[in-house]
Motif scaffolding. Structure first.
Motif, PDB file in Angstrom:
ATOM      1  N   HIS A 286      45.470  43.984  35.264  1.00  0.00           N
ATOM      2  CA  HIS A 286      45.151  43.505  36.608  1.00  0.00           C
ATOM      3  C   HIS A 286      43.816  44.101  37.042  1.00  0.00           C
ATOM      4  O   HIS A 286      43.644  45.321  37.023  1.00  0.00           O
ATOM      5  N   SER A 287      42.888  43.265  37.432  1.00  0.00           N
ATOM      6  CA  SER A 287      41.583  43.762  37.862  1.00  0.00           C
ATOM      7  C   SER A 287      41.189  43.103  39.179  1.00  0.00           C
ATOM      8  O   SER A 287      41.615  41.996  39.501  1.00  0.00           O
ATOM      9  N   ILE A 288      40.366  43.799  39.909  1.00  0.00           N
ATOM     10  CA  ILE A 288      39.816  43.267  41.151  1.00  0.00           C
ATOM     11  C   ILE A 288      38.307  43.192  40.962  1.00  0.00           C
ATOM     12  O   ILE A 288      37.642  44.204  40.724  1.00  0.00           O
ATOM     13  N   ASN A 289      37.739  41.993  41.013  1.00  0.00           N
ATOM     14  CA  ASN A 289      36.359  41.776  40.583  1.00  0.00           C
ATOM     15  C   ASN A 289      35.369  42.114  41.700  1.00  0.00           C
ATOM     16  O   ASN A 289      34.766  41.233  42.320  1.00  0.00           O
ATOM     17  N   VAL A 290      35.179  43.408  41.919  1.00  0.00           N
ATOM     18  CA  VAL A 290      34.228  43.858  42.931  1.00  0.00           C
ATOM     19  C   VAL A 290      32.798  43.526  42.511  1.00  0.00           C
ATOM     20  O   VAL A 290      31.942  43.256  43.352  1.00  0.00           O
ATOM     21  N   ALA A 291      32.525  43.540  41.193  1.00  0.00           N
ATOM     22  CA  ALA A 291      31.174  43.259  40.703  1.00  0.00           C
ATOM     23  C   ALA A 291      30.707  41.873  41.139  1.00  0.00           C
ATOM     24  O   ALA A 291      29.544  41.691  41.525  1.00  0.00           O
ATOM     25  N   LYS A 292      31.587  40.899  41.086  1.00  0.00           N
ATOM     26  CA  LYS A 292      31.215  39.538  41.494  1.00  0.00           C
ATOM     27  C   LYS A 292      30.946  39.480  42.991  1.00  0.00           C
ATOM     28  O   LYS A 292      29.997  38.817  43.432  1.00  0.00           O
ATOM     29  N   VAL A 293      31.775  40.167  43.777  1.00  0.00           N
ATOM     30  CA  VAL A 293      31.596  40.144  45.232  1.00  0.00           C
ATOM     31  C   VAL A 293      30.254  40.757  45.616  1.00  0.00           C
ATOM     32  O   VAL A 293      29.506  40.197  46.429  1.00  0.00           O
TER      33      VAL A 293
ATOM     34  N   GLN B 119      32.643  53.715  38.880  1.00  0.00           N
ATOM     35  CA  GLN B 119      33.375  53.405  40.109  1.00  0.00           C
ATOM     36  C   GLN B 119      34.146  52.086  39.984  1.00  0.00           C
ATOM     37  O   GLN B 119      35.279  51.972  40.467  1.00  0.00           O
ATOM     38  N   LEU B 120      33.528  51.097  39.350  1.00  0.00           N
ATOM     39  CA  LEU B 120      34.201  49.811  39.167  1.00  0.00           C
ATOM     40  C   LEU B 120      35.410  49.958  38.247  1.00  0.00           C
ATOM     41  O   LEU B 120      36.461  49.346  38.480  1.00  0.00           O
ATOM     42  N   ARG B 121      35.281  50.769  37.212  1.00  0.00           N
ATOM     43  CA  ARG B 121      36.421  51.010  36.325  1.00  0.00           C
ATOM     44  C   ARG B 121      37.551  51.713  37.068  1.00  0.00           C
ATOM     45  O   ARG B 121      38.731  51.391  36.888  1.00  0.00           O
ATOM     46  N   ASP B 122      37.184  52.697  37.897  1.00  0.00           N
ATOM     47  CA  ASP B 122      38.216  53.407  38.668  1.00  0.00           C
ATOM     48  C   ASP B 122      38.950  52.456  39.606  1.00  0.00           C
ATOM     49  O   ASP B 122      40.184  52.508  39.728  1.00  0.00           O
TER      50      ASP B 122
ATOM     51  N   LYS C 165      42.941  51.719  39.225  1.00  0.00           N
ATOM     52  CA  LYS C 165      43.879  52.020  40.327  1.00  0.00           C
ATOM     53  C   LYS C 165      44.592  50.752  40.774  1.00  0.00           C
ATOM     54  O   LYS C 165      45.794  50.764  41.064  1.00  0.00           O
ATOM     55  N   TYR C 166      43.860  49.652  40.825  1.00  0.00           N
ATOM     56  CA  TYR C 166      44.478  48.380  41.208  1.00  0.00           C
ATOM     57  C   TYR C 166      45.501  47.947  40.152  1.00  0.00           C
ATOM     58  O   TYR C 166      46.591  47.471  40.494  1.00  0.00           O
ATOM     59  N   ASP C 167      45.159  48.133  38.888  1.00  0.00           N
ATOM     60  CA  ASP C 167      46.081  47.787  37.809  1.00  0.00           C
ATOM     61  C   ASP C 167      47.360  48.616  37.899  1.00  0.00           C
ATOM     62  O   ASP C 167      48.468  48.090  37.762  1.00  0.00           O
ATOM     63  N   GLN C 168      47.225  49.922  38.135  1.00  0.00           N
ATOM     64  CA  GLN C 168      48.392  50.794  38.240  1.00  0.00           C
ATOM     65  C   GLN C 168      49.244  50.425  39.452  1.00  0.00           C
ATOM     66  O   GLN C 168      50.486  50.441  39.389  1.00  0.00           O
ATOM     67  N   PHE C 169      48.578  50.089  40.560  1.00  0.00           N
ATOM     68  CA  PHE C 169      49.301  49.694  41.769  1.00  0.00           C
ATOM     69  C   PHE C 169      50.101  48.419  41.541  1.00  0.00           C
ATOM     70  O   PHE C 169      51.295  48.329  41.903  1.00  0.00           O
ATOM     71  N   MET C 170      49.477  47.414  40.928  1.00  0.00           N
ATOM     72  CA  MET C 170      50.177  46.159  40.667  1.00  0.00           C
ATOM     73  C   MET C 170      51.304  46.349  39.670  1.00  0.00           C
ATOM     74  O   MET C 170      52.364  45.701  39.769  1.00  0.00           O
ATOM     75  N   TRP C 171      51.108  47.238  38.705  1.00  0.00           N
ATOM     76  CA  TRP C 171      52.175  47.497  37.728  1.00  0.00           C
ATOM     77  C   TRP C 171      53.369  48.171  38.403  1.00  0.00           C
ATOM     78  O   TRP C 171      54.517  47.882  38.078  1.00  0.00           O
ATOM     79  N   GLU C 172      53.106  49.056  39.374  1.00  0.00           N
ATOM     80  CA  GLU C 172      54.193  49.690  40.119  1.00  0.00           C
ATOM     81  C   GLU C 172      54.977  48.657  40.921  1.00  0.00           C
ATOM     82  O   GLU C 172      56.208  48.714  41.000  1.00  0.00           O
ATOM     83  N   ILE C 173      54.250  47.697  41.505  1.00  0.00           N
ATOM     84  CA  ILE C 173      54.933  46.640  42.273  1.00  0.00           C
ATOM     85  C   ILE C 173      55.782  45.780  41.341  1.00  0.00           C
ATOM     86  O   ILE C 173      56.932  45.428  41.655  1.00  0.00           O
ATOM     87  N   ASP C 174      55.245  45.427  40.177  1.00  0.00           N
ATOM     88  CA  ASP C 174      56.001  44.619  39.222  1.00  0.00           C
ATOM     89  C   ASP C 174      57.255  45.351  38.758  1.00  0.00           C
ATOM     90  O   ASP C 174      58.338  44.757  38.643  1.00  0.00           O
TER      91      ASP C 174
END
Length: 320
Positions: free
Chosen positions: A70-77, A268-271, A275-284
C-alpha cells in the motif's frame, strides 16, 4: 524478404562479434554518461508510477506469503502542484512578429499544448527532466511536438548552461509468430563543422532488456522513410529543448541532467509509504474474524438485578 535475410545474417554476425551490437544504450561509443545517473532516474520513475514489489511475510503456519504494498503517491501530488505553479492557464506565450505568432498559436492549438505540456511537465519534474522535439507529421501536414522523459535522453555534449548534442531513444515492438521483437531507434543530434546533423540507428532484439543488433531502418514499416543521415544548414540551436528543475543536480555534480522532486525527498517518501502500508495492513488484519472452540470460553449467566460486587470471576485456567 531481403531485409529479413539481412537481419538474420546480422544476428549471426553479432554472435561472433563482426556486427555492431549493444547490451545497453550506454554502451554506444558516442554516449558517455554514467550508468548510475540512469539507475537514479529509473528508481524515481518507479516511485512516481508506484511500481513497488510485493511484501513478503511469514504466516502463523510458517508459510511465506506475499501481499500488495500500500502506497500513498505524495511524489505525484507534489510534482502536480509544482507543474501547475510553473505553467497554468494564466501563462501566455507570444511573439512580436504577427505572422510568426499566428503560426505559433496554430501549432499550439493543433498539439493541445496547454493540456499536454502541463501533464508531461509534471512527470518530468518528478523524474529528472523533460525533453521536447518538433517534427513534421505528413498525415496532418502540420508540425507536431514530441515529448520524452529523462530516461530516454542521452546528452552527448553539454556545458554549464545547456545541452547542445544528444541522443533520443524510441522503443517499439512487434509480434512475429510466437516471438516479440523489440526495436530501439537512436536519434543522434550533433554539430559537425557548423552543420546540424541528425543520424538514425535502429537496433533489434528479442529481449526487452537488451538493445540488440543494428539493423536497417527499413526493418520497421514506420521507419522506412527515415533518412539514415540528414544535414541541415543555417541552424543556430538544436531541434530539441531539455527542461529541468531550477538548481544544481546535487546527486551527480558532473551530470548535465537535473535532479527530480523525488531525489531530495526519497527517504521521507519511503517513510510515508512504509507507515501508510503498515497502517493499512493493521486495518486489514483487524477486520479478520477469529474462530475459536467454545472449550476455550467459560462464562456464568448473570441474573437480572445482580450487583457487580456479588459476582465471582473464575479464571479460565487454574494453577491448582
Amino acid at each position: 524478404m531481403f531485409d529479413k535475410l539481412r537481419s538474420f545474417l546480422r544476428r549471426g554476425g553479432a554472435k561472433i562479434g563482426v556486427v555492431e551490437t549493444l547490451n545497453s544504450i550506454l554502451d554506444h561509443p558516442k554516449i558517455n554518461m554514467p550508468a548510475d545517473e540512469y539507475s537514479r532516474i529509473l528508481e524515481n520513475k518507479r516511485m512516481y508510477q508506484q511500481l513497488f514489489p510485493k511484501v513478503q511475510y511469514i504466516t502463523s503456519e510458517g508459510r511465506i506469503e506475499s501481499r500488495e504494498y500500500h502506497s500513498i503517491n505524495v511524489a505525484k501530488v507534489i510534482s502536480h502542484k509544482l507543474a501547475k505553479l510553473v505553467f497554468n492557464e494564466g501563462c501566455q506565450i507570444s511573439l512580436d512578429d504577427t505572422t510568426a505568432d499566428e503560426f505559433l498559436q496554430e501549432v499550439f492549438a493543433k498539439n493541445k499544448f496547454r493540456k499536454n505540456f502541463g501533464e508531461e511537465l509534471e512527470a518530468g519534474y518528478s523524474i529528472s527532466g523533460l525533453v521536447m522535439r518538433p517534427y513534421f507529421d505528413e498525415g496532418s501536414q502540420t508540425i507536431k511536438i514530441s515529448y520524452c522523459q529523462a530516461d530516454s535522453f542521452y546528452p552527448l555534449q553539454s556545458n554549464t548552461n545547456d545541452i547542445s548534442e544528444a541522443a533520443i531513444a524510441t522503443t517499439t515492438q512487434e509480434v512475429v509468430g510466437d516471438k516479440t521483437i523489440y526495436y530501439t531507434l537512436l536519434e543522434f543530434h550533433e554539430w559537425m563543422n557548423g552543420t546540424y546533423v541528425i543520424s538514425n540507428e535502429l537496433y533489434q532484439s528479442e529481449s526487452a532488456y537488451q538493445v540488440g543488433v543494428r539493423v536497417p531502418l527499413t526493418s520497421v514499416e514506420k521507419y522506412k522513410d527515415i533518412q539514415p543521415i540528414s544535414r541541415m544548414e543555417g541552424f543556430t540551436r538544436p531541434l530539441f529543448v531539455y527542461i529541468k528543475l531550477a538548481g544544481k543536480n546535487n546527486k551527480n555534480l558532473g551530470s548535465p541532467l537535473g535532479a527530480g522532486v523525488i531525489d531530495n525527498a526519497k527517504k521521507q517518501l519511503r517513510d510515508l509509504n512504509d507507515k501508510y502500508d503498515q497502517f493499512m495492513w493493521e486495518i486489514d488484519k483487524a477486520a479478520t474474524k477469529i474462530m475459536a472452540s467454545d472449550h476455550f470460553l467459560e462464562f456464568d449467566t448473570i441474573q437480572k438485578g445482580t450487583q457487580l460486587d456479588d459476582l465471582t470471576v473464575k479464571p479460565m485456567y487454574s494453577s491448582s
